[in-house]
Design an enzyme around this catalytic site. Sequence first.
Site, short mmCIF file in Angstrom:
data_model
loop_
_atom_site.label_atom_id
_atom_site.label_comp_id
_atom_site.label_asym_id
_atom_site.label_seq_id
_atom_site.Cartn_x
_atom_site.Cartn_y
_atom_site.Cartn_z
N ILE A 357 -49.74 -44.88 0.59
CA ILE A 357 -48.56 -44.00 0.60
C ILE A 357 -48.90 -42.57 0.23
CG2 ILE A 357 -46.88 -45.82 0.15
CD1 ILE A 357 -47.01 -45.05 -2.81
N GLY A 358 -50.14 -42.28 -0.13
CA GLY A 358 -50.46 -40.90 -0.47
C GLY A 358 -51.89 -40.74 -0.88
N CYS A 359 -52.26 -39.48 -1.14
CA CYS A 359 -53.62 -39.14 -1.54
C CYS A 359 -53.55 -38.17 -2.70
CB CYS A 359 -54.37 -38.52 -0.36
SG CYS A 359 -56.07 -38.10 -0.73
N GLY A 361 -55.28 -36.09 -6.15
CA GLY A 361 -56.44 -35.22 -6.28
C GLY A 361 -57.74 -35.97 -6.39
N PHE A 362 -57.71 -37.22 -6.93
CA PHE A 362 -58.94 -37.98 -7.13
C PHE A 362 -58.87 -39.37 -6.54
CE2 PHE A 362 -59.18 -34.79 -10.44
CZ PHE A 362 -60.50 -34.38 -10.37
N GLY A 363 -57.95 -39.63 -5.60
CA GLY A 363 -57.95 -40.96 -5.03
C GLY A 363 -56.74 -41.26 -4.17
N ASP A 477 -51.39 -28.80 -13.63
CA ASP A 477 -51.36 -28.92 -12.18
C ASP A 477 -49.93 -29.15 -11.68
OD1 ASP A 477 -52.52 -28.86 -9.68
OD2 ASP A 477 -53.15 -30.95 -9.68
#
Length: 634
Positions: A357-359, A361-363, A477
Amino acid sequence: MTVLLLLLFIRTVFIAVFLGFSCRAQNFTCSTEDSTSLEAFARHLDSGRVDGWGGGSDCCQWVGVTCSNSGRVIELDLARRRLAGNISDSLGNLGELKTLNLSHNFLRGAIPNSLLHLPLLETFDLSNNDVSGQFDNTTTAAANLPSIRAFNISDNSITGAAPVWICKNSTVIKVINFADNLFSGILPLGIGDCASSLEELDLSANFIHGGFPEDLFHLRNLKKMSLQDNQFSGHLSGHLIGNLSNLTHIDLSLNELSGNLPDIFDRFPHLRFFSAQSNRFVGKIPTTLANSPTLVSLSLRNNSLSGTIDLNCSAMVNLVSLNLATNDFRGEIPKNLPECSRLRTINFARINFSGIIGCGGFGLVYKAVLSDGRKLAIKRLSGEHFQIEREFRAEIETLSRAQHPNLVRLQGYCKYKKDRLLLYTYMENGSLDYWLHEKVDGPTSLDWETRLNIAKGAARGLAYLHQSCEPHILHRDIKSSNILLNEKFEAHLADFGLARLILPYDTHVSTDLVGTLGYIPPEYGQASVATYKGDVYSFGVVLLELLTGKRPMDLCRKRENRDLIAWVREMRREERETEVFDPFLYEKRNAEEMVSVLEIACVCLSENPKMRPFTQELVSWLDKVGSVPEDELS
């Protein structure tokens, strides 16, 4: 006698040198015809003059003017001279002119026809002005520039059909740039006349529609083809585009192309950049594209591509950036991605594969449904080992301490061999970024009341981190993709991989420069510290996104509008702030509240961190939107 001979020698040398200089000075004296033409050009400008030019003096000595030995003007370079006004057709009398560069000024009006008939002109650059009008595309009126090598009229307001007749009389032209204008209609025949020489063609950011004319694919020497942000439609013929075997750069993004991508990419032995994002392509990724050894950047985002992702990463040894987001791929994550040894940027967001369902910053982030029906979002961390460990610890440490209705809730975690998994409450509506910038009907679905409530919820979550949680927490962030929305569109701050705990009596943490371009406070580039006011600045950017519907940085927009913050500040200076609001949103009944939130955002974005509010003030102001006294924001 010796002395006499020496004196005679010195006298002879002196006369020779003097005569030499005299001849050169005489040879470089500007011709009367060219001097008159330049003076007429200057008189047509709003100021009636050009700085560095002197009436009556030798025009070969003027700023930006270069002459030949015969005193004829061969180069006129007045780029970035803040020239304003119409372009005089007197420049068409500079019969030996080879270079004309009037770029990055404020020139307006139509391009004089006389400039299109200079027989020796090699470089024609009027880019980044406000030139308008349209070209006469009849055969008899077409330009006659037989020596032209580079023709650049980008970033203007020229209308009508694209003037591809520029190719008609030139066999040496290498660069054509018509980008960022108002050209419309179909791309006319004639571009193929440049087949023997053209290396760069840029038609981007216009309103050209219809299919590609067949002679476009006769440009066998073409290296860079930029056709993005138009209305081209139809299928992409492999039989035709395969003829352009010298291409290194192909950009077809932001058009209406459909059908399958042709499987002919093995015909491009030098291809480094390929983008077909935001079209209507279907089918699988072509095998020859998935095996390209030269590709550095590949973007197929926002299409309807399907099937499995079969990338041959052992062959794609140069791939650095890969974006396949928002498609209909299914199956598993490609297990051979680590073989793409240079890959630094990857985006699989919104792909339906096996619950992804998404990406982050680190995975990658997966959707999981437990046996009791509960839904979870599972982030599987990836990257360098020390980065994985640092983010893993930061998320656990932060979210085990921080419990608030406007923070995403950590349900658990798993550490097994090299795998690091984080389990969160599933957010039904994904990220704010998705609704504002990715989902086709997203902006129209988020009315003002919903957006204001999102801002208030996110502010409360941030205030809790800064002032109520013990120890206090810097997020570092804050951005729209890290604000997740549940089924009621309630905001939850997420992604604490960069978060840092602030011990009592501390006001900041020392850190490397981190964050996301467009959200990073200006002071972070001057000192390696992160502060509460830095988070507030980033939150101010999110408020602008909610108000305008625009990204903080968008390279697809015109140069002057790419930086959202600078654009909003300029519009406020011109007292045109209501023009920045999202047109899907702005109504009279919302106007007062939207202006109030804009004022709050601009205080958050103060260059001086001391002028920014504390987050508790921010919460208070947003809760009182519509009735915030102006002196409270000073």
